[in-house]
Enzyme design. Structure first.
Site, PDB file in Angstrom:
ATOM      1  N   LYS A   1       0.822  -1.212   0.000  1.00  0.00           N
ATOM      2  CA  LYS A   1       0.000   0.000   0.000  1.00  0.00           C
ATOM      3  C   LYS A   1       0.858   1.266   0.000  1.00  0.00           C
ATOM      4  CE  LYS A   1      -4.025  -1.951   2.445  1.00  0.00           C
ATOM      5  NZ  LYS A   1      -3.481  -3.303   2.706  1.00  0.00           N
ATOM      6  N   VAL A   2       1.816   1.336   0.941  1.00  0.00           N
ATOM      7  CA  VAL A   2       2.636   2.543   1.046  1.00  0.00           C
ATOM      8  C   VAL A   2       3.559   2.663  -0.165  1.00  0.00           C
ATOM      9  CG1 VAL A   2       4.352   3.765   2.413  1.00  0.00           C
ATOM     10  CG2 VAL A   2       2.522   2.511   3.559  1.00  0.00           C
TER      11      VAL A   2
ATOM     12  N   ASP B   1       9.669  -6.735  -5.091  1.00  0.00           N
ATOM     13  CA  ASP B   1       8.682  -7.311  -4.183  1.00  0.00           C
ATOM     14  C   ASP B   1       8.265  -8.642  -4.778  1.00  0.00           C
ATOM     15  OD1 ASP B   1       6.390  -8.089  -2.747  1.00  0.00           O
ATOM     16  OD2 ASP B   1       5.856  -6.008  -2.324  1.00  0.00           O
TER      17      ASP B   1
ATOM     18  N   VAL C   1      11.285   4.603   5.831  1.00  0.00           N
ATOM     19  CA  VAL C   1      10.129   4.931   6.669  1.00  0.00           C
ATOM     20  C   VAL C   1       9.371   3.647   7.019  1.00  0.00           C
ATOM     21  CG1 VAL C   1       9.834   7.276   5.800  1.00  0.00           C
ATOM     22  CG2 VAL C   1       8.706   5.398   4.628  1.00  0.00           C
TER      23      VAL C   1
ATOM     24  N   ARG D   1      10.727  -0.051   8.805  1.00  0.00           N
ATOM     25  CA  ARG D   1      11.117  -0.556  10.116  1.00  0.00           C
ATOM     26  C   ARG D   1      12.632  -0.454  10.232  1.00  0.00           C
ATOM     27  NH1 ARG D   1       6.621   0.087  11.282  1.00  0.00           N
ATOM     28  NH2 ARG D   1       5.090  -1.364  12.137  1.00  0.00           N
TER      29      ARG D   1
ATOM     30  N   GLU E   1      14.487   2.531  19.380  1.00  0.00           N
ATOM     31  CA  GLU E   1      13.802   3.825  19.376  1.00  0.00           C
ATOM     32  C   GLU E   1      13.437   4.252  20.796  1.00  0.00           C
ATOM     33  OE1 GLU E   1      10.548   3.786  16.634  1.00  0.00           O
ATOM     34  OE2 GLU E   1      11.834   3.595  14.892  1.00  0.00           O
TER      35      GLU E   1
ATOM     36  N   HIS F   1      10.259   8.925  13.943  1.00  0.00           N
ATOM     37  CA  HIS F   1       9.167   8.004  13.611  1.00  0.00           C
ATOM     38  C   HIS F   1       7.861   8.779  13.384  1.00  0.00           C
ATOM     39  CE1 HIS F   1       7.946   3.518  14.077  1.00  0.00           C
ATOM     40  NE2 HIS F   1       7.167   4.124  13.204  1.00  0.00           N
ATOM     41  N   LEU F   2       7.890   9.635  12.378  1.00  0.00           N
ATOM     42  CA  LEU F   2       6.755  10.514  12.089  1.00  0.00           C
ATOM     43  C   LEU F   2       5.900  10.026  10.926  1.00  0.00           C
ATOM     44  CD1 LEU F   2       8.459  14.042  12.420  1.00  0.00           C
ATOM     45  CD2 LEU F   2       7.111  12.819  14.140  1.00  0.00           C
ATOM     46  N   GLY F   3       6.156   8.828  10.423  1.00  0.00           N
ATOM     47  CA  GLY F   3       5.460   8.361   9.229  1.00  0.00           C
ATOM     48  C   GLY F   3       3.954   8.493   9.283  1.00  0.00           C
ATOM     49  N   ALA F   4       3.359   8.198  10.417  1.00  0.00           N
ATOM     50  CA  ALA F   4       1.897   8.249  10.534  1.00  0.00           C
ATOM     51  C   ALA F   4       1.407   9.511  11.234  1.00  0.00           C
ATOM     52  CB  ALA F   4       1.402   7.028  11.301  1.00  0.00           C
TER      53      ALA F   4
END
Length: 597
Positions: A204-205, A224, A283, A285, A314, A333-336
């Protein structure tokens, strides 16, 4: 092996075996798992919403968006208690039917034990569930659900933000100007137009990043092994092999889950194969990059720059040389972390938790429901066989060809009405998808997940003569329209084919391609296609022995003496690169592959 958290009893209609009805009962008793656990004699079913229509209680232990809270309050009593210590959480949890957390709260075995059987649902507001003890949840009959889709756009946008900021040295230039300097020549950047961006992971990302990168004029490729080729073509993305991907990319953006297969997938060896001056964005893991190897690659100039939102630890240590490196851009860790994503996650997890408390089966469940104990007991060894075959088959697929079509053949002495294959199908799907995905596959979401990923699964049953004492003789898997990294695994008609059976209670691999073999599916496997001649087994065994790799099983399948053969070797340890290289240099060996099970 899978363990199951609440009772899901299927009824197969004799007139139409594919027509199923379901009876769901959430129970406070310890569920059946592998191995089977006895139900306590004093255990009794507990209904989440009582006959008196008393509202359940939901504990929200970390901040949740207002829209999600309003949805919860329309169904339950909501207790918002933030920053609880482990002791305070354990003390409060026995009064709660559901718990919602983010990444900061550890839902440990002690929490489930302290709930006294009342806790029925844990909702993780986000994707990862590293902070939830899944085995303990399953043992205590607690369903765990997450919110995997709401932050997709936010994560993609942050990936693009880091990509552009890195290319133009935004963070470094900002710090320089604020320090009173004006260093225009020092912070000359690089253009994105016409550059090749590699997406490691095309879910998805990754797909959303691809769309945005194409708009920036970049040539986008992806690695992938599971991505559907038609979806990639629709976006204008080329699926390539791993080696081709890392050797041609100017920029690499990581969008893969952290699994045993992807752990430290970027390491000293892979960095050495990259184009000098490559730039890396992560972005996904932290653990998918060997951080010490990345530091070495930065210092040597192989990697020109890196932009990191996630880290193995982290928060990272304050004296981290990687974080402090001049050519590294970092964010916490600002991805979301957008207002819209946080609200979306809140709604998604609230809907999942409320649905679970109502007795509905959520597609985002990350642990599976119970099946009848007698069915599970009989199918247990075949469940393990099914998952192992799936894991083995997907590792045989070459990187550029996504799996789209799977045919499962069950050979049994029982009639169709006496063999319920849904659990086996779910475990094969689990084996095919989990090694290359962050999705947790179980009986609840297996068919949904397969459909969502464009995976068409067909089942065929072969009825054999003989005693119906055992439910199955063998299971066969065929993957159509894919390339194989091991040509010996291809059948006469061109599909990857593997077949297995249960012997003495253990799963065995009995066929690879057109070659009959017999090897226990334990540890890991080395498959070798070779010219059948004396001494090959001894040479391979000597190489493994010299490198202290223990062989637990070995089998050779061939058509005729002195012709082609496939040797299957079970090993307890993972051979290093040099060991595998020595095996490949044996003159009679035409190809080989190492497979983790």
């Amino acid at each position: 092996m899978a363990a199951f958290s609440f009772t899901l009893t299927p009824s197969v209609h004799k007139a139409s075996p594919s027509s199923l009805s379901w009876t769901l009962s959430l129970s406070s008793s310890v569920p059946t798992s592998f191995p089977t656990r006895r139900r306590p004699t004093n255990a009794r079913p507990i209904v989440v919403v009582s006959a008196l229509n008393a509202k359940p209680t939901i504990l929200v232990a970390e901040k949740l968006g207002q829209a999600g809270l309003e949805l919860l309050k329309g169904f339950a009593n909501v207790d918002c208690s933030y920053n609880l210590s482990p002791e305070e959480l354990c003390a409060k949890i026995s009064l709660c039917d559901a718990l919602i957390v983010r990444s900061g709260t550890k839902v440990t075995r002690e929490v489930f034990e302290s709930s006294g059987g009342r806790l029925k649902v844990v909702g993780r507001a986000g994707v990862g569930i590293d902070n939830v003890d899944l085995p303990a949840a399953t043992e205590h009959g607690c369903l765990v659900v997450n919110a995997p889709t709401a932050n997709t756009i936010a994560a993609a946008e942050h990936g693009i933000a880091l990509l552009t900021a890195m290319a133009r040295n935004i963070a470094q230039a900002d710090a320089s100007v604020k320090a009173g300097k004006w260093q225009r020549s020092k912070y000359v950047g690089v253009s994105l137009v016409g550059k090749t961006l590699l997406l490691m992971g095309f879910g998805k990302v990754g797909s959303e990043v691809a769309r945005r990168a194409k708009g920036l004029g970049m040539h986008v490729i992806a690695y992938d092994p599971y991505a559907p080729a038609d979806r990639a073509r629709a976006i204008g993305v080329e699926l390539v092999t791993f080696d081709e991907a890392i050797s041609t990319a100017d920029f690499i953006s990581l969008h893969m889950p952290l699994t045993p297969t992807t752990s430290k997938i970027l390491n000293d060896e892979t960095f050495s194969k990259m184009k000098k001056g490559v730039r890396i964005v992560n972005v996904a893991r932290g653990g998918v990059i060997d951080e010490e190897a990345l530091l070495r690659a930065l210092d040597s100039g192989i990697v020109a720059q890196a932009a990191l939102d996630v880290f193995t630890e982290e928060p990272p240590p304050k004296d981290s040389l990687l974080v402090l490196h001049e050519n590294v851009t970092v964010s916490p860790h600002l991805g979301a972390s957008t207002i819209e994503a946080q609200e979306g996650v809140a709604i998604e997890i609230a809907e999942a938790v409320v649905g679970a408390l109502k007795g509905e089966l959520a597609a985002t469940a990350v642990n599976a429901p119970m099946v009848p104990a007698e069915v599970l007991s009989e199918l247990a060894p075949f469940v393990l066989l099914a998952e192992k075959l799936g894991r083995l088959a997907v590792q045989l697929v070459a990187g550029g060809s996504g799996v789209q079509s799977v045919k499962i053949t069950y050979a049994s002495c029982r009639g169709p009405d006496d063999l319920d294959t849904r659990l086996l199908r779910a475990m094969i799907t689990k084996g095919l998808i989990e090694p290359i995905s962050s999705v947790f596959v179980n009986l609840v979401n297996a068919d949904f997940t397969a459909k969502q990923r464009g995976l068409k699964i067909t089942e065929e049953r072969i009825v054999l003569d003989g005693s119906p004492e055992k439910p199955l003789k063998f299971i066969q898997l065929q993957l159509a329209n894919v390339e194989s990294k091991f040509a010996g695994a291809l059948s006469d008609t061109g599909e990857i084919k593997v077949q297995g059976m249960v012997k003495d209670g253990l799963p065995h691999l009995t066929m690879v391609g057109s070659f009959g073999v017999d090897v226990s599916l334990e540890g890991s496997l080395i498959l070798c296609k070779q010219v059948d001649q004396p001494g090959i087994i001894g040479k391979v065994g000597s190489i493994l022995g010299d490198r202290n790799v223990n062989v637990n099983f070995m089998s050779v399948g061939r058509f005729a003496p002195q012709k082609q053969a496939v040797m299957t070797i079970g090993v307890d340890e993972e051979p290093d690169t040099e060991t595998l290289k020595q095996i490949g240099e044996i003159q009679a060996i035409e190809e080989f592959v190492f497979l983790k099970l």
